[in-house]
Design an enzyme around this catalytic site. Structure first.
Site, short mmCIF file in Angstrom:
data_model
loop_
_atom_site.label_atom_id
_atom_site.label_comp_id
_atom_site.label_asym_id
_atom_site.label_seq_id
_atom_site.Cartn_x
_atom_site.Cartn_y
_atom_site.Cartn_z
N ARG A 23 0.70 -1.15 -0.13
CA ARG A 23 0.08 -0.01 0.03
C ARG A 23 0.89 1.22 -0.10
O ARG A 23 0.33 2.03 0.46
CB ARG A 23 -0.82 0.03 1.09
CG ARG A 23 -2.08 -0.95 1.17
CD ARG A 23 -3.18 -0.39 0.36
NE ARG A 23 -4.18 -1.51 -0.03
CZ ARG A 23 -5.45 -1.63 0.61
NH1 ARG A 23 -5.89 -0.93 1.68
NH2 ARG A 23 -6.23 -2.69 0.40
N ARG A 27 -3.39 6.53 1.25
CA ARG A 27 -3.99 7.55 1.59
C ARG A 27 -3.17 8.45 2.50
O ARG A 27 -3.36 9.60 2.81
CB ARG A 27 -5.41 7.42 2.42
CG ARG A 27 -6.36 7.07 1.29
CD ARG A 27 -7.66 6.20 2.16
NE ARG A 27 -7.03 4.77 2.24
CZ ARG A 27 -7.86 3.83 2.74
NH1 ARG A 27 -8.83 4.20 3.35
NH2 ARG A 27 -7.38 2.69 3.10
N ARG A 36 -6.27 11.36 -6.11
CA ARG A 36 -7.69 10.42 -6.06
C ARG A 36 -8.76 11.36 -6.13
O ARG A 36 -9.70 11.15 -6.85
CB ARG A 36 -7.67 9.82 -4.53
CG ARG A 36 -8.68 8.75 -4.58
CD ARG A 36 -8.92 8.09 -3.43
NE ARG A 36 -9.29 8.96 -2.43
CZ ARG A 36 -9.61 8.57 -1.09
NH1 ARG A 36 -9.71 7.37 -0.65
NH2 ARG A 36 -10.08 9.61 -0.19
N ASP A 73 -6.76 -3.03 -7.89
CA ASP A 73 -7.29 -3.66 -6.62
C ASP A 73 -7.40 -5.10 -6.94
O ASP A 73 -7.93 -5.47 -7.85
CB ASP A 73 -8.34 -2.91 -5.87
CG ASP A 73 -8.83 -3.29 -4.34
OD1 ASP A 73 -8.26 -2.90 -3.52
OD2 ASP A 73 -9.70 -4.31 -4.26
N TYR A 150 -14.74 -12.19 -0.24
CA TYR A 150 -15.21 -11.16 -0.60
C TYR A 150 -16.53 -11.31 -1.57
O TYR A 150 -17.68 -10.67 -1.61
CB TYR A 150 -14.26 -9.96 -1.20
CG TYR A 150 -13.31 -9.35 -0.28
CD1 TYR A 150 -13.90 -8.27 0.49
CD2 TYR A 150 -12.13 -9.89 -0.34
CE1 TYR A 150 -12.80 -7.83 1.32
CE2 TYR A 150 -11.31 -9.55 0.70
CZ TYR A 150 -11.53 -8.34 1.59
OH TYR A 150 -10.76 -8.04 2.34
#
Ligand code: CP3
Length: 342
Positions: A23, A27, A36, A73, A150
């Site tokens: 990652r 963020r 973003r 992703d 998921y």
């Protein structure tokens, strides 16, 4: 072969390990948040090759990591198979669920994923042109079990309960889903390699919840199938496998699957992993990501401990899991300086 990451993956013990972070485009970086915002939202960013390449390059420019990881992703594969996918701010991903044969039958065949995923291959092509000569490019996908958790639950779950329930109640359907994801993953990673990815990593974030025979059938076997098919199509391709929280099952995982490197989470001690896992070849990891938030002498000490423990064999320095949004970018620099100076 001069790229440090590729040398470590080939089994070389280096005086200073190559470094990158899970990652690393994310963020905690103000420049990521700005790009973003320009893209609109996370999925629009993933599917915009210029902007996805830009955020991939941001941590390389800022820190000079030895590897860049494609910005995308693991949940783009379910979307390409026909699942609905959206992200709820502050909560995480949501997907349409797979709980019946009818849900499964509505999915597209594995070969149909490229229409949706074409922009991702374009991102890889841009990166392979624009990355500095010393920086390796890592492509990735989720492992079938993690992606299935998921797709079945329609969201992240603390214990992967819905996926375990489907496995118990309708094993044929569960296995059909694992197979479909496995086939799609092989095709997806293969296209990333054709576009310029030099290494691929398979993220099995929830491997730790598979026990006994289930671990072999749904973590180890799919990884083995993906790796052997990829290596048949792309001889010499290095593969990193991340069966997160596998614990004792890290032992022998590389040999059993054909992976060139096993990525370690921070629930195993580096000394234990050096003795039991690194004996078989390259390992990646495994600093606790919390140090990127808390910093200070504890960060320096823990970083040195990881470097020292793995100094006797091939090692790629990384965190044990992804860096979190509350991390301080200065702590990342302190970690890098510590690795490169110990
Ligand atoms: O590592 C990188 O920098 C490359 C890009 C990357 C992302 N996700 C970007 C991302 C990679 C390799 C992933 C893998 C991924 N995605 C995994 C496996 C690794 C792991 O963390 O265990 C999983 C389980 C996912 C699914 C996913 N994507 C979740 C659960 C979430 C929400 C949780 C969160 O951290 O917000 C995402 C969103 C996501 N993927 C973000 C990023 C940068 C944050 C999105 C944002 O900008 O709002």
């Amino acid at each position: 072969m001069t790229k440090l990451l590729l040398r470590a993956l080939a089994g070389e013990t280096l005086p200073v390990p190559p470094i990158w972070m899970m990652r690393q485009a994310g963020r905690y970086l103000p420049e990521y948040r700005a790009t973003r915002a320009e893209a609109g939202d996370f999925l629009s960013l993933c599917y915009n090759p210029e902007l996805a390449a830009e955020v991939t390059l941001q941590p390389i420019r800022r820190y000079g990591f030895d590897a860049a990881i494609l910005f995308a992703d693991i949940l783009l594969v379910p979307q390409a198979l026909g699942a609905d996918l959206w992200f709820v701010t502050g909560e995480g991903p949501r997907l349409s669920t797979i709980t019946s044969a009818a849900d499964f039958d509505a999915l597209k065949p594995a070969g149909a994923i490229h229409e949706t995923l074409a922009p991702i291959y374009e991102t890889v092509r841009i990166l392979s042109r624009e990355l500095p000569a010393e920086t390796a490019l890592i492509g990735f996908a989720g492992a079938p079990w993690t992606v299935a958790t998921y797709m079945i639950a329609g969201r992240g779950t603390p214990d992967q309960g819905p996926a375990h329930a489907l496995k118990a109640e309708n094993r044929a359907l569960f296995e059909a889903l694992i197979d479909r994801i496995t086939e799609a993953t092989i095709d997806y990673l293969s296209k990333q390699v054709e576009a310029g990815a030099e290494v691929v990593k398979i993220f099995d974030s929830w491997a730790g919840s598979l026990e006994g025979e289930d671990f072999d059938r749904y973590a180890l076997e799919p990884a083995k199938r993906i790796i052997s098919e990829l290596k048949a199509r792309h001889p010499g391709l290095p593969v990193i496998a991340f069966p997160r929280e596998a614990g004792e099952r890290y032992i022998g995982f590389a040999k059993a699957t054909g992976a060139d490197c096993v990525a370690l989470d921070n629930s195993v001690s580096p000394e234990w992993a050096a003795e039991h896992v690194q004996v078989d070849g390259c390992v990646q990891g495994n600093l606790d990501p919390k140090h990127m938030v808390t910093g200070g002498q504890a960060l320096v000490d823990a970083t040195r401990r990881v470097v020292e423990a793995f100094r006797g064999g091939p090692h790629i320095f990384n965190l044990g899991h992804g860096i979190t949004p509350d991390a301080d970018p200065e702590n990342v620099q302190l970690m890098i300086d510590t690795v490169r100076r110990v």
